[in-house]
Enzyme design. Structure first.
Site, PDB file in Angstrom:
ATOM      1  N   ASP A 113       7.205  -4.976   3.737  1.00  0.00           N
ATOM      2  CA  ASP A 113       6.084  -5.124   4.784  1.00  0.00           C
ATOM      3  C   ASP A 113       4.885  -5.575   4.089  1.00  0.00           C
ATOM      4  OD1 ASP A 113       5.015  -3.682   7.269  1.00  0.00           O
ATOM      5  OD2 ASP A 113       3.730  -2.512   5.893  1.00  0.00           O
ATOM      6  N   ASP A 167       1.891  -0.880  20.429  1.00  0.00           N
ATOM      7  CA  ASP A 167       1.769   0.493  19.903  1.00  0.00           C
ATOM      8  C   ASP A 167       0.830   1.457  20.351  1.00  0.00           C
ATOM      9  OD1 ASP A 167       2.135   2.325  18.041  1.00  0.00           O
ATOM     10  OD2 ASP A 167       0.884   1.407  16.504  1.00  0.00           O
ATOM     11  N   HIS A 190       0.966  -1.190  -0.029  1.00  0.00           N
ATOM     12  CA  HIS A 190       0.004  -0.212   0.106  1.00  0.00           C
ATOM     13  C   HIS A 190       1.090   1.349  -0.006  1.00  0.00           C
ATOM     14  CE1 HIS A 190       0.828  -1.092   4.232  1.00  0.00           C
ATOM     15  NE2 HIS A 190       1.088   0.288   4.508  1.00  0.00           N
ATOM     16  N   ARG A 206       7.041   2.038  21.132  1.00  0.00           N
ATOM     17  CA  ARG A 206       7.995   2.974  20.540  1.00  0.00           C
ATOM     18  C   ARG A 206       8.498   4.011  21.010  1.00  0.00           C
ATOM     19  NH1 ARG A 206       3.942   2.668  14.907  1.00  0.00           N
ATOM     20  NH2 ARG A 206       3.983   0.528  14.727  1.00  0.00           N
ATOM     21  N   HIS A 266       8.477  -3.247  16.352  1.00  0.00           N
ATOM     22  CA  HIS A 266       7.660  -1.887  16.579  1.00  0.00           C
ATOM     23  C   HIS A 266       6.130  -2.399  16.412  1.00  0.00           C
ATOM     24  CE1 HIS A 266       8.187  -2.978  12.481  1.00  0.00           C
ATOM     25  NE2 HIS A 266       6.772  -2.146  12.264  1.00  0.00           N
ATOM     26  N   ASP A 267       5.681  -3.520  16.165  1.00  0.00           N
ATOM     27  CA  ASP A 267       4.328  -4.081  16.114  1.00  0.00           C
ATOM     28  C   ASP A 267       3.949  -4.955  17.274  1.00  0.00           C
ATOM     29  OD1 ASP A 267       3.548  -2.857  13.682  1.00  0.00           O
ATOM     30  OD2 ASP A 267       4.575  -4.568  12.573  1.00  0.00           O
ATOM     31  N   ARG A 310      13.375  -5.170   3.732  1.00  0.00           N
ATOM     32  CA  ARG A 310      12.610  -6.027   4.549  1.00  0.00           C
ATOM     33  C   ARG A 310      11.224  -5.218   3.955  1.00  0.00           C
ATOM     34  NH1 ARG A 310       7.717  -4.296   7.795  1.00  0.00           N
ATOM     35  NH2 ARG A 310       7.374  -5.842   9.308  1.00  0.00           N
ATOM     36  N   GLU A 313       7.820  -9.647   5.599  1.00  0.00           N
ATOM     37  CA  GLU A 313       6.882  -9.672   6.668  1.00  0.00           C
ATOM     38  C   GLU A 313       5.611 -10.714   6.494  1.00  0.00           C
ATOM     39  OE1 GLU A 313       4.252  -7.066   9.948  1.00  0.00           O
ATOM     40  OE2 GLU A 313       4.268  -6.606   7.582  1.00  0.00           O
TER      41      GLU A 313
END
Length: 581
Positions: A327, A467, A246, A471, A422-423, A325, A356
């Site tokens: 996403d 999140d 996206h 972070r 971060h997720d 990497r 991912e």
């Protein structure tokens, strides 16, 4: 014999080329059902007066999960092609199993058996060799370090002055990373994974506006080139994060669609549901999840595909990055990733391509798309066992066996093993701030097959729920850092670098586990060395016996560098032992 449970699939994770001359073959059967399995194999074109000529080789029990036994054998076909099947025995039965099913004796007819047509070198899974020796460090650039306050976006607040919110800016940038390379080299890191650095509106930058520009908050291309140079001078590889599933809402082609609607030349770059496109109150176009701010890209469109492939090539060619990497990689069509791999590898053959994917990823790991995936099934298993105490060591063992047999061995060697990102919530927070448990997790991660990754700040004890709390700003005040954790990780990294068996090159085997004591003992082994690791995930002291006679050998406790003279080992609660035989 439970024939319904016996399973084999050729040309997949159960039959694959490990290297240019070696095949790995697996068979699955009901747990405890078979007593012996042998591979029947031979060249399909070798016959004599009795029929097809073949040989036999005994298979080993590779592992057992809660339902199945996994049998394994390695074989080198003489002419790189092979017909093969299985001689299977239980206490009551003896059968031959091939592609045509079950039969009571070898029919001496190759057509009955499974087929590996030819071991073509191009089909061998081939990931960059350097990855197996890489210790990754994931950086969320907005929160790592503020090296140039002149770049701060509007409304930037003082570093670490408050808990982060979804729209908080603290001013982290590329210069901040350059200024703190010493922290990474001291730890022993030799790979950096940067979450997106391209122009975007958010603090996380997963809503790309321009794939060809660095976000002004982070710096410019000159600064980025300097970062790459500094990293390479310190033997640190750099992997960038790209979002091809996206774009951001303010990506120019999508804005063009919103403005010109059915007349826009970019309409087919996106998945639009209606002639008139609208974002609110509910988007009538496909998106990442359900956020109108991230419209899904149509990677089957040739113009868009050409543009995105150029992006993949540009940052490798112009800046010498070492990997990508990718996403939300599982929602992009497979042909795009095949072409992406060819494009990137044409510029830098040993670039690392990491997808991912949070689930079983075999469709992406056939050698034509990714070199590895983010190994979240590993993450889930170790977190459930140690951090959350949701499963015991026996169930944990089953999960590891299943995980390892889901992929070829040469895929497992390159997978990207993480405890958090971060997720996800911070791993120390998942451990309820228990640092002894965190140390056990680090030991498992760094001694497992694959390439381990540290999420920035985990090495000095950062905490945080999901999140945006995970972070947080990196803490640079030494007095506020957990230096004991840092030293512990540094020692693990040193062990991984000094002992080949400790890391990705060591064959992993569970020796024992017991739900009563909740401990697990496993072996890491190469031809030259063997290391036995025992983890005591309980609140009681544990005595274990190594199933080896070490009285006449020079065995060593690698953690305290003392000789190990006896097979009995006492392990404190929430502690471990690492013995090199």
């Amino acid at each position: 014999m439970i024939k319904e449970a016996i399973y084999h699939r050729p040309k997949d994770n159960f039959a694959y080329a490990y290297d240019k001359e070696t095949l790995h073959i697996r068979l699955r059967s009901k747990k405890g059902d078979l007593t012996k399995v042998s591979l029947i194999y031979g060249d399909p074109y070798e016959w004599n007066d009795e029929g097809w000529k073949n040989s036999k080789k005994t298979m080993t029990l590779e592992g057992t999960d809660e339902l199945f036994d996994i049998w394994f054998v390695e074989v080198k076909p003489k002419y790189k092609r092979m017909r093969y099947g299985f001689e299977i025995k239980s206490n009551e039965n003896f059968l031959i199993y091939g592609e045509d099913g079950f039969i009571e004796k070898d029919p001496k007819n190759a057509h009955f058996y499974f087929c590996f047509p030819f071991l073509n070198e191009n089909d061998v899974f081939n990931a960059p060799a350097w990855v197996k020796d890489t210790i990754w460090y994931q950086i969320f650039p907005e929160r790592f370090a503020n090296g140039n306050p002149l770049l701060n976006p509007k409304n930037t607040i003082p570093w670490g002055s408050t808990e982060p919110q979804f729209d908080t800016f603290f001013g982290g940038d590329l210069e901040g990373i350059i200024n703190n390379i010493g922290h990474l080299t001291e730890l022993g890191v030799n790979g950096i994974y940067l979450t997106p650095i391209f122009k975007a509106k958010s603090n996380h930058k997963y809503d790309t506006i321009d794939y060809m520009e660095i976000d002004p908050q982070f710096g410019d291309k000159k600064t980025f080139k300097k970062l790459i140079e500094v990293c390479h001078e310190n033997n640190i590889r750099v992997m960038l994060d790209a979002v091809f599933n996206h774009s951001g809402f303010y990506f120019e082609p999508f804005q063009h669609v919103l403005e010109y609607q059915e007349k826009s030349k970019y309409r087919d770059w996106f998945h639009l549901r209606d002639i008139k496109v609208k974002a609110l109150p509910e988007a009538n176009y496909d998106t990442f999840a359900f956020t109108h701010l991230m419209p899904k890209l149509n990677t089957e469109n040739e113009e868009l595909k050409k543009y995105l492939l150029e992006v993949g090539k540009y940052w490798v060619e112009e800046f010498d990055i070492d990997g990508w990497r990718l996403d939300v990689a599982n929602e992009v069509d497979h042909q795009f990733w095949r072409d992406f791999r060819k494009t990137v590898k044409s510029v830098k053959p040993d670039a690392y391509i990491l997808g991912e994917v949070w689930h079983d990823s075999m469709p992406w790991l056939q050698g034509d798309q990714f070199d590895a995936v983010m190994n979240y099934p590993f993450t889930q298993a170790v977190v459930e066992y140690i951090a959350k105490d949701e499963i015991n060591s026996e169930v944990f063992k089953h999960k590891l066996i299943k995980l390892l047999s889901n992929y070829p061995k040469n895929v497992n060697e390159y997978n990207f093993n993480l405890l958090g990102s971060h997720d996800t919530p911070r791993i120390l927070t998942l451990c309820q701030d228990n640092k002894d448990k965190l140390k056990l997790l680090f030991l498992l991660q760094f001694s497992f097959i694959g390439s381990p990754c540290i999420y920035y700040g985990d090495e000095i004890g950062l905490t945080g729920e999901g999140d945006p709390s995970c972070r947080k700003c990196m803490v640079w005040d030494k007095d506020a850092q957990d230096t004991d954790l840092f030293t512990f990780l540094k020692k693990l990294i040193d062990l991984r670098k000094r002992y080949s068996a400790f890391g990705a090159n060591g064959q992993f085997e569970v020796i024992e586990s017991a739900k009563e004591t909740n401990h697990i003992m496993y072996s890491k082994k190469t031809v030259e060395e063997q290391i036995i690791i025992t983890i005591n995930n309980s609140n009681s002291a544990l005595k274990v016996h190594l199933p080896f006679d070490i009285s006449k050998n020079e065995s060593m406790n690698l953690w305290d560098n003392k000789p190990q003279k006896i097979s009995e080992i006492e392990i404190e609660p929430l502690s471990f032992s690492i013995i090199k035989l």
